[in-house]
Each structure stands twice: as structure tokens, then as C-alpha cells.
Design a protein around this motif. Structure first.
Motif, PDB file in Angstrom:
ATOM      1  N   LEU A  94       0.825  -1.205   0.000  1.00 17.80           N
ATOM      2  CA  LEU A  94       0.000   0.000   0.000  1.00 17.80           C
ATOM      3  C   LEU A  94       0.862   1.259   0.000  1.00 17.80           C
ATOM      4  O   LEU A  94       0.612   2.218  -0.748  1.00 17.80           O
ATOM      5  CB  LEU A  94      -0.913  -0.033   1.231  1.00 17.80           C
ATOM      6  CG  LEU A  94      -2.104   0.916   1.279  1.00 17.80           C
ATOM      7  CD1 LEU A  94      -3.028   0.698   0.104  1.00 17.80           C
ATOM      8  CD2 LEU A  94      -2.859   0.722   2.599  1.00 17.80           C
ATOM      9  N   LYS A  95       1.897   1.253   0.811  1.00 20.57           N
ATOM     10  CA  LYS A  95       2.786   2.424   0.887  1.00 20.57           C
ATOM     11  C   LYS A  95       3.725   2.487  -0.312  1.00 20.57           C
ATOM     12  O   LYS A  95       3.987   3.560  -0.865  1.00 20.57           O
ATOM     13  CB  LYS A  95       3.582   2.387   2.187  1.00 20.57           C
ATOM     14  CG  LYS A  95       2.753   2.695   3.430  1.00 20.57           C
ATOM     15  CD  LYS A  95       3.628   2.774   4.681  1.00 20.57           C
ATOM     16  CE  LYS A  95       2.844   3.237   5.892  1.00 20.57           C
ATOM     17  NZ  LYS A  95       3.695   3.350   7.099  1.00 20.57           N
ATOM     18  N   ILE A 116      -4.487  -0.295   8.261  1.00 19.22           N
ATOM     19  CA  ILE A 116      -4.401   1.163   8.349  1.00 19.22           C
ATOM     20  C   ILE A 116      -3.983   1.597   9.752  1.00 19.22           C
ATOM     21  O   ILE A 116      -3.127   2.472   9.919  1.00 19.22           O
ATOM     22  CB  ILE A 116      -5.757   1.791   7.959  1.00 19.22           C
ATOM     23  CG1 ILE A 116      -6.032   1.536   6.469  1.00 19.22           C
ATOM     24  CG2 ILE A 116      -5.770   3.283   8.251  1.00 19.22           C
ATOM     25  CD1 ILE A 116      -7.451   1.856   6.055  1.00 19.22           C
ATOM     26  N   ALA A 117      -4.559   0.956  10.767  1.00 17.44           N
ATOM     27  CA  ALA A 117      -4.242   1.334  12.148  1.00 17.44           C
ATOM     28  C   ALA A 117      -2.789   1.022  12.502  1.00 17.44           C
ATOM     29  O   ALA A 117      -2.121   1.810  13.184  1.00 17.44           O
ATOM     30  CB  ALA A 117      -5.191   0.626  13.112  1.00 17.44           C
ATOM     31  N   SER A 118      -2.295  -0.123  12.040  1.00 19.57           N
ATOM     32  CA  SER A 118      -0.943  -0.541  12.414  1.00 19.57           C
ATOM     33  C   SER A 118       0.134   0.196  11.633  1.00 19.57           C
ATOM     34  O   SER A 118       1.255   0.351  12.105  1.00 19.57           O
ATOM     35  CB  SER A 118      -0.787  -2.053  12.211  1.00 19.57           C
ATOM     36  OG  SER A 118      -0.969  -2.394  10.845  1.00 19.57           O
ATOM     37  N   SER A 119      -0.205   0.656  10.420  1.00 20.85           N
ATOM     38  CA  SER A 119       0.807   1.275   9.566  1.00 20.85           C
ATOM     39  C   SER A 119       0.700   2.794   9.503  1.00 20.85           C
ATOM     40  O   SER A 119       1.590   3.455   8.964  1.00 20.85           O
ATOM     41  CB  SER A 119       0.692   0.729   8.140  1.00 20.85           C
ATOM     42  OG  SER A 119      -0.549   1.110   7.554  1.00 20.85           O
ATOM     43  N   GLN A 120      -0.416   3.306  10.037  1.00 19.79           N
ATOM     44  CA  GLN A 120      -0.684   4.757   9.974  1.00 19.79           C
ATOM     45  C   GLN A 120      -0.633   5.271   8.534  1.00 19.79           C
ATOM     46  O   GLN A 120      -0.154   6.365   8.259  1.00 19.79           O
ATOM     47  CB  GLN A 120       0.301   5.528  10.860  1.00 19.79           C
ATOM     48  CG  GLN A 120       0.183   5.163  12.334  1.00 19.79           C
ATOM     49  CD  GLN A 120       1.109   5.981  13.211  1.00 19.79           C
ATOM     50  OE1 GLN A 120       2.185   6.393  12.801  1.00 19.79           O
ATOM     51  NE2 GLN A 120       0.684   6.238  14.438  1.00 19.79           N
ATOM     52  N   TRP A 121      -1.153   4.455   7.617  1.00 18.01           N
ATOM     53  CA  TRP A 121      -1.264   4.873   6.222  1.00 18.01           C
ATOM     54  C   TRP A 121      -2.188   6.087   6.140  1.00 18.01           C
ATOM     55  O   TRP A 121      -3.287   6.081   6.711  1.00 18.01           O
ATOM     56  CB  TRP A 121      -1.808   3.710   5.403  1.00 18.01           C
ATOM     57  CG  TRP A 121      -2.119   4.037   3.971  1.00 18.01           C
ATOM     58  CD1 TRP A 121      -1.237   4.312   2.984  1.00 18.01           C
ATOM     59  CD2 TRP A 121      -3.424   4.125   3.385  1.00 18.01           C
ATOM     60  NE1 TRP A 121      -1.903   4.558   1.795  1.00 18.01           N
ATOM     61  CE2 TRP A 121      -3.243   4.454   2.012  1.00 18.01           C
ATOM     62  CE3 TRP A 121      -4.724   3.949   3.875  1.00 18.01           C
ATOM     63  CZ2 TRP A 121      -4.317   4.617   1.150  1.00 18.01           C
ATOM     64  CZ3 TRP A 121      -5.794   4.107   3.015  1.00 18.01           C
ATOM     65  CH2 TRP A 121      -5.585   4.441   1.667  1.00 18.01           C
TER      66      TRP A 121
END
Length: 518
Positions: A94-95, A116-121
Motif C-alpha cells: 500500500l505504501k 491502516i491502524a498498524s501502519s498509519q497509512w
């Protein structure tokens, strides 16, 4: 006119574009044209500029095509992400692809939230759900827009592919887009694809594989681009696939060897129950196919079985038709895109019959996204590119694979190629699937081990292991034969047929390390 999809929507609006296996009605070319136009307007409204990226985390669904064609029409890259990846792997893709939008489904929404929560995307997530809040519901957002409104002139968007990651992190392959003014020109690889697989506007293509893989994604969209129809299975089932060929009079399909093996394993009364005579091109790829499986498939389906060898990087392709396969068991054919070279350790071209690294020349260069080192490693000093495989050419230019360079077994100073041993064992009546790997050996450096999945798991025994090793010694040189055979209930294969040998090697390395430390 923007693209072929609009053309087909005008010329034959009610013709099916997408038939999902479990759908009561198809999505017609007109419906796909209008819905994807609405998606395009929605994506533009989000502030996405030409060259930006979106990502999709979803099962096989008809909406994929709306989103993909909407992205094409607005000059965006789109990446399908496998839901089988771990959250950290999904976050990496994703990043790495630079996606600003993630689209998912109710089934996978919890996984998306975890990523999303774990990666702060920092992007925006939307769900293919009519009941979701309006601000995150794709249908609600899409339906706000007029499909007949003009779109801004942008390049033609395209897929942003990632390799399967069988030998490490997935590698991104982002190719240049087609300029707006060149949107009606046919790309040379599209022409080669069309001619190799004899695709026409009347083609009906059955896709039994996940759309997050490169080949199903490319083939289905190209069939639509040429004016044909795609039939998509949510998941593969051997008998159901045969029923769909009969129901839709499918003319083209694409499989991996594990699917072929499972269809061949069906009882004869089941296999003969379905009319498969409409099939004009039974395509298979993605993983090596044992010659015996190929032969039996040709006997069943007729001379319509075609194999190709290639990869997401599109540095070259080969193709092999049924008559050639019967004459040259084990070959993957001759080049249809680019020129094949067999290259030695010093970069020299090797003659017919000699094993070496497989390289292609004569095709556009590619780059691995954000990874110049891996890109450089894929090319030699002459500008030729490789998928990382080893093989040889015969005197007529037919290519034979021996395996991945990373899978090469070096035992007592001798190079041993797993593919030959795997093909042999796959022909044994008791073997369902097999992987051959090298494991550490104190004297020889490595020794050959076969990890076998049986048709009948209860038959596993020391006696059968000895019998399989003896079977190998009857057919190939003893130094190539497995020194040990282990049994497993399931080898780590992806749905596209590719084997995660890296996982097997890591498991054995860890097990031996634990034993040594005990």
C-alpha cells in the motif's frame, strides 16, 4: 471516443462484458461503460491526478472491472492486493505503490482497518457496501456522478503489478502509461498477445483464478478491451469450472497445473458429463507443468492446450501449442515476444543443449519500483533481462526450464536442477504434488530432499519414501536423486500455482538449527 469500452457500449450495448459465476445477470458492456465513467468522475473528485495510484483489497467481484476501467479513464495506476498477505505485507504494498485510496469489501474491511491502524497509512478507505455510511460507500459515491459528463483528457491508466513475493518482498512493476493522444494505438505486446492466443471479439474467457494475480487481471481486461466476455469464478472448484465451460460455451480459459491436476483427479463419469467442445484455447502458465499432466490434459481437452512462459515484468514470452508439447515433453515453447538467450557464468551465450541463465532481449526495459538494485540485478551488461530461471534451448529454439537460480542445488560440486526431479516424481501414481529442495549436508554442502503431497495422505510411510527414491534411481542419474523424502498434507502454493520454496527451505533450516542447538 475515449476507448474501446465506449465503442462496444454503442455497437453492442447488451452483450455481456462480465459474468460472475454466482450472478443472475451479467454486467453488459453498456453497464460497465457507464459505471466505470461514474467511478472515473468520483476518483477525479477526490483530487487524484494523472499518475496517482489507488489500491484494491477485494475478492473476485464484478466491481473490480468498474474500478479498473474507471482508473484507466482517469490516468491512474491501480494495484490489486492479495488478501492472503499478512497485514505488514499489505501495508508495505500500500505504501510502496503510493496509493492515496484503498477500496475494500465488507468481508475484508476488518483486515483493511487493521492494516491502516498498524501502519498509519494516510490515505482514504472506501467500502463496496450499499449499507455503509455515504462518505465511505463506493456505490453511494459513484452514483452521485453523471456517466455522460466529459472527462478530462488524461493518459490511459493501467495496472501497477506486484510480484507474488515467493522469494522475498513483493516487487512492484509500474510501466509507463499510454499518452492521451496515442490512446488508439495498439501496443506491440497487446498485438502479440492477441495473435498468440487467437483472441477475437467473440471470445468468451473463463477466469478461475484470483484477479489480484497479474495474468488473470491482464487477460480479463484485455478480453473486455477487444470486445469479448469474461466469466469469473469467485474461487476455483474443479467440477464447477467444467460446468461453466459448458454453460457459457467458453472459448478461452487459463489455468495453473494444480487446477489441471484437480480436474484430472475427478472421476471419469464426472469429467465426461460436461460438454467442453467450445474451448478453443486452454491456456496454462505460472508454474511448471509435469509432462504427464500435460499429456493427459491434451488427451482429454484435445489439441487446444497452450502453455506460455513469462512474468509480470513482460521482458519476454514463449508459447507452446499442443502438437509441439507432445513432440517436445517438458518444453515451454519458442519465443513470441523478445529473443531468448542462454547465458553462462561469464556472460557468454551458450550453445543448444547447455544449461544456463535464461535472458531475453528485444523488449522495452522495466524497473522495479523503488528498488534500483533489484532492477540492475535483472539485467546483464548487454541489456538483456531475466526472470531468474535456468534452462536450455534445443537445436530448434525450444526452451526448457530447469528451475529458479535460487533453487539450484549444489551437491558435491555438482549442479542439480530440481525441475527434472519434480517432473519425474509428479508422474508417480501416488503423488499429488512435490517440491524438491536442497538441505544442508556436512560433506556435500547440500543434499536433495523431496517433499511430497500424496493423493492418499494415509499412505505415507518409510516404505513409500524408499519406494519413491528407488523410482527416481530407475529413471535418472543417482547423484540427482533425493536422499530423503518427507510427506506433507499441503505444500505452500499460492492460488496462482507458484510454490513458496523459500518457506520450505526456511522451515528445514530452522529445524536443523534447532536440532544442532539441542
Amino acid at each position: 471516443m475515449l476507448d474501446n469500452l465506449e465503442r462496444w457500449s454503442l455497437e453492442n450495448p447488451d452483450k455481456p462484458a462480465v459474468w460472475m459465476e454466482d450472478a443472475a445477470e451479467p454486467m453488459t458492456h453498456l453497464q460497465l461503460h457507464r459505471r466505470s465513467a461514474q467511478v472515473a468522475h468520483w476518483l477525479v473528485s477526490l483530487g487524484l491526478q494523472a499518475g496517482d495510484s489507488i489500491a484494491m483489497l477485494m475478492e473476485n467481484r464484478a466491481e473490480f472491472f468498474e474500478l479498473a476501467w474507471g482508473a484507466r479513464r482517469t490516468g491512474l495506476y491501480y494495484t490489486m492486493i492479495s488478501w492472503h498477505l499478512k497485514p505488514a505485507e499489505i501495508a508495505y504494498v500500500l505504501k510502496d505503490c503510493g496509493s492515496r485510496v484503498l477500496i475494500t469489501t465488507p468481508t475484508l474491511a476488518a483486515l483493511a482497518r487493521e492494516v491502516i491502524a498498524s501502519s498509519q497509512w494516510p490515505g482514504h478507505c472506501f467500502v463496496l457496501d450499499d449499507t455503509a455510511p455515504t462518505d465511505v460507500s463506493v456505490p453511494a459515491q459513484r452514483d452521485r456522478f453523471d456517466p455522460d459528463a466529459p472527462l478530462p483528457p488524461r493518459p490511459v491508466g493501467r495496472e501497477f503489478l506486484y510480484s507474488s513475493g515467493t522469494s522475498g518482498k513483493p516487487k512492484g512493476i509500474r510501466r509507463p502509461m499510454i499518452a492521451y493522444e496515442d490512446r488508439f494505438k495498439e501496443a506491440f505486446d497487446f498485438a502479440a498477445w492477441r495473435d498468440t492466443y487467437r483472441v477475437t471479439r467473440d471470445s468468451i474467457y473463463l477466469s478461475p483464478a484470483p484477479l489480484y494475480h497479474a495474468a488473470p487481471m491482464r487477460f480479463t481486461n484485455r478480453i473486455i478491451d477487444i470486445g469479448g466476455t469474461v466469466v469469473v469464478m469467485p474461487r476455483f472448484d474443479a467440477e464447477r469450472a467444467l460446468a461453466l465451460v459448458e454453460q457459457h460455451r467458453a472459448t478461452h480459459s487459463q489455468w495453473v497445473p494444480t487446477m489441471m491436476i484437480r480436474m484430472l483427479a475427478l472421476p471419469e463419469p464426472v469429467r465426461s458429463r460436461y460438454d467442453i467442445s467450445s474451448m478453443r484455447m486452454f491456456i496454462h502458465a505460472a508454474a511448471p507443468c509435469p509432462p504427464e499432466v500435460k499429456r493427459r490434459t491434451i488427451e482429454w481437452w484435445g489439441p487446444v492446450v497452450t502453455e506460455y512462459y513469462g512474468g509480470s515484468e513482460t521482458i519476454g514470452l514463449t508459447a507452446l501449442y499442443s502438437d509441439e508439447a507432445l513432440q517436445r515433453p517438458g518444453s515451454v515453447g519458442r519465443a513470441t515476444l523478445g529473443t531468448v538467450h542462454i547465458v553462462g557464468a561469464e556472460g557468454e551465450d551458450l550453445p543448444a543443449g547447455e544449461q544456463g541463465a535464461i535472458y531475453f532481449s528485444g523488449t522495452p526495459r522495466f524497473v522495479y519500483h523503488n528498488d534500483p538494485e533489484k532492477t540492475a540485478a535483472a539485467y546483464d551488461t548487454k541489456g538483456r533481462a531475466t526472470y531468474g530461471d535456468i534452462g536450455h534451448l534445443d537445436a530448434d529454439g525450444y526452451l526448457y526450464l530447469s528451475g529458479r537460480r535460487t533453487d539450484l542445488i549444489l551437491s558435491g560440486g555438482v549442479n542439480i536442477y530440481p525441475q527434472e526431479i519434480e517432473n519425474l516424481l509428479a508422474g508417480h501414481p501416488g503423488v499429488r504434488d512435490v517440491a524438491v529442495i536442497g538441505v544442508p549436508h556436512a560433506e556435500f554442502g547440500e543434499e536433495v530432499k523431496a517433499v511430497v503431497e500424496l493423493n492418499d495422505p494415509t499412505a505415507a510411510s518409510d516404505e513409500l519414501a524408499q519406494a519413491l527414491m528407488a523410482y527416481c534411481r530407475e529413471h535418472i542419474a543417482h547423484l540427482k536423486c533425493p536422499r530423503s523424502v518427507d510427506f506433507t498434507t499441503a505444500l505452500p502454493r499460492q492460488e496462482n500455482g507458484k510454490l513458496y520454496k523459500r518457506l520450505l527451505m526456511e522451515q528445514y533450516a530452522q529445524g536443523m538449527a534447532a536440532t544442532a542447538g539441542a
